[in-house]
Design a protein around this motif. Sequence first.
Motif, mmCIF file in Angstrom:
data_model
loop_
_atom_site.group_PDB
_atom_site.id
_atom_site.type_symbol
_atom_site.label_atom_id
_atom_site.label_comp_id
_atom_site.label_asym_id
_atom_site.label_seq_id
_atom_site.Cartn_x
_atom_site.Cartn_y
_atom_site.Cartn_z
ATOM 1 N N VAL A 51 17.914 -24.732 21.381
ATOM 2 C CA VAL A 51 18.596 -23.562 20.833
ATOM 3 C C VAL A 51 19.719 -24.023 19.911
ATOM 4 O O VAL A 51 20.440 -24.959 20.235
ATOM 5 C CB VAL A 51 19.208 -22.690 21.959
ATOM 6 N N GLU A 78 13.192 -23.669 17.930
ATOM 7 C CA GLU A 78 12.478 -22.404 18.036
ATOM 8 C C GLU A 78 13.395 -21.205 18.139
ATOM 9 O O GLU A 78 12.944 -20.070 18.036
ATOM 10 C CB GLU A 78 11.567 -22.435 19.261
ATOM 11 N N CYS A 79 14.686 -21.451 18.355
ATOM 12 C CA CYS A 79 15.558 -20.320 18.630
ATOM 13 C C CYS A 79 16.943 -20.496 18.012
ATOM 14 O O CYS A 79 17.580 -21.533 18.200
ATOM 15 C CB CYS A 79 15.691 -20.142 20.137
ATOM 16 N N HIS A 101 17.781 -14.824 16.310
ATOM 17 C CA HIS A 101 16.937 -13.969 17.130
ATOM 18 C C HIS A 101 17.762 -12.900 17.835
ATOM 19 O O HIS A 101 17.239 -11.856 18.218
ATOM 20 C CB HIS A 101 16.191 -14.812 18.165
ATOM 21 N N ILE A 117 18.873 -15.480 25.597
ATOM 22 C CA ILE A 117 17.870 -16.526 25.326
ATOM 23 C C ILE A 117 16.561 -16.171 26.013
ATOM 24 O O ILE A 117 15.487 -16.276 25.419
ATOM 25 C CB ILE A 117 18.386 -17.909 25.771
ATOM 26 N N CYS A 121 14.131 -15.402 23.043
ATOM 27 C CA CYS A 121 13.568 -16.727 22.766
ATOM 28 C C CYS A 121 12.637 -17.115 23.913
ATOM 29 O O CYS A 121 12.900 -18.090 24.628
ATOM 30 C CB CYS A 121 14.686 -17.756 22.612
ATOM 31 N N VAL A 124 11.514 -20.755 24.808
ATOM 32 C CA VAL A 124 12.493 -21.747 25.241
ATOM 33 C C VAL A 124 12.510 -21.786 26.764
ATOM 34 O O VAL A 124 12.666 -20.767 27.422
ATOM 35 C CB VAL A 124 13.901 -21.412 24.697
#
Length: 151
Positions: A51, A78-79, A101, A117, A121, A124
């Motif tokens: 993250v 990815e986040c 995000h 998160i 996400c 994750v």
Amino acid sequence: MSLKVLLVDGSDVMRSAIARFLKNELAIEIIGTAASFAEALALTAALKPDVVLMDPHMPDEREYTPESVKSQILLHTECIVAMSLWNDDDAKALAASFGAHVLVDKMKLYSDLIPAIKQFCPTVSIPNNADSFRKDTERPAGPSIETTTAA
């Protein structure tokens, strides 16, 4: 296994305080910190965090377009979770333009970061120890997440 976070904030004091809090309270591994977008781009490529937690208001924000920051960071993570003391429509739009995000209020990181998160996400992986607080304190009232949509 730990949640690896790159922390990006233009304020030395805020960066230090947030890093200490994330490590001590949420058992999150801070693998790097950046004080500018330039540092954030280099560190994201080198460290490949799970993250990127960043304030979209950075000292060098006029030197980078949101699209260039977004595209370069999302190559290696990815986040993106944006954090700000301001959570009005302008802050939400700015966070979204940088590919965040979700936008989390800095004053509510304690209660909102891990739920944000998890919600925004989903790819994750969050270790079990990141969901429990290390200090013997009660968790604040439920999350109040301010969301944005990725551009």
